[in-house]
Design a protein around this motif. Structure first.
Motif: not given
Length: 281
Positions: A175-176, A184-185, A270-276, A278-281
């Motif tokens: 994911l990183l 897109d990400r 799912a929680d981890f993906l949601d948080k990611m 929200d914080t994705l740059e």
């Protein structure tokens, strides 16, 4: 449902059935070829499932040599007729060098473990394009591969009871990587969350913080079928290789299961993906 659903399994079952009948009749493969005036190797190709569409005349000739009549012959003919269905993936010979998409389409259960990339069945078009662009293939090949992968994904959309159960064990590493644009990400992460809500799909995430895990260096596609042996396809940048050896398949089953147990559960994933997202740059 695809008109060719079950065709790949029917052909595989027919190959194994013909080998069993030959052995029960006490012939070698070369002896059968000689009796039928076939080139040596033809029976071996059938039994190795290295044929595209079985000819009914060939099946009847083999049944006659093996002494199979009535119900046994009818079963062989039924399998051969089913195996002759024209599958969509035959239209992509430059993309598929083996029966991988057929077994994937016919599986009742699919288990994938992808340490560094996202599973093909869960990729967005933008992710597929970015991934394909890393290779040295031509633009024409990449276009064909994109269309084929999107067509493969329709296996999860079947609403007639034949959609497989999918377990996808992914890693935080996958994911990183930076690819495409931020939108897109984020769309890819959102797609994973959305697909994970389906009752037949289970997505689990392996985090960096949870340490090393089994199968870190292997991309595994494990297919299960009702009433048939399971099989594994191992995937890399060069090829997708089939493995049907029972001991090897069982070993990969254990690897995937241990990785599943080491990963976050579906809700936590799912929680981890949601948080990611929200914080994705």
């Amino acid at each position: 449902m695809s008109e060719a659903y079950g065709a790949t399994i029917a052909k595989w079952r027919l190959s194994r059935r013909l080998k069993t009948l030959r052995e029960e009749a006490g012939y070698t493969a070369n002896q059968v070829c000689d009796r039928l005036n076939w080139g040596r190797g033809k029976v071996g190709r059938f039994e190795a499932n290295s044929w595209v569409r079985p000819e009914l005349s060939d099946i009847r000739d083999l049944a006659r040599v093996y002494g199979q009549v009535d119900g046994d012959l009818e079963e062989l003919e039924r399998l051969a007729a089913h195996a002759r269905a024209r599958a969509w993936w035959r239209g992509y010979p430059e993309v598929f060098a083996n029966e991988f998409p057929g077994f994937e389409a016919d599986a009742s259960s699919i288990r994938v473990m992808t340490p560094l990339v996202l599973p093909g069945l869960l990729q967005t078009p933008a992710y597929i394009r970015a991934l394909m662009a890393t290779g040295g293939r031509s633009g024409a090949w990449r276009d064909a591969a994109l269309a084929a992968r999107l067509r493969r994904q329709r296996v999860l959309d079947r609403d007639d009871g034949t959609a497989p159960e999918l377990l996808a064990v992914i890693s935080e590493a996958s994911l990183l990587f930076r690819w495409g644009g931020r939108d897109d990400r984020r769309a890819q992460l959102a797609h994973l969350v959305e697909m994970g809500r389906r009752p037949n799909i289970e997505i689990r995430l392996l985090r960096f913080g949870d340490g090393l895990y089994p199968g870190m260096s292997t991309l595994v596609n494990l297919f299960r079928f009702p009433g048939e042996p399971s099989m594994v396809y191992l995937e890399n940048d060069v090829a997708i290789q089939e493995n049907t050896d029972p001991e090897s398949v069982e070993a990969y089953e254990q690897i995937v299961q241990r990785a599943r147990e080491a990963a976050l559960g579906p809700a936590e994933t799912a929680d981890f993906l949601d948080k990611m997202t929200d914080t994705l740059e």
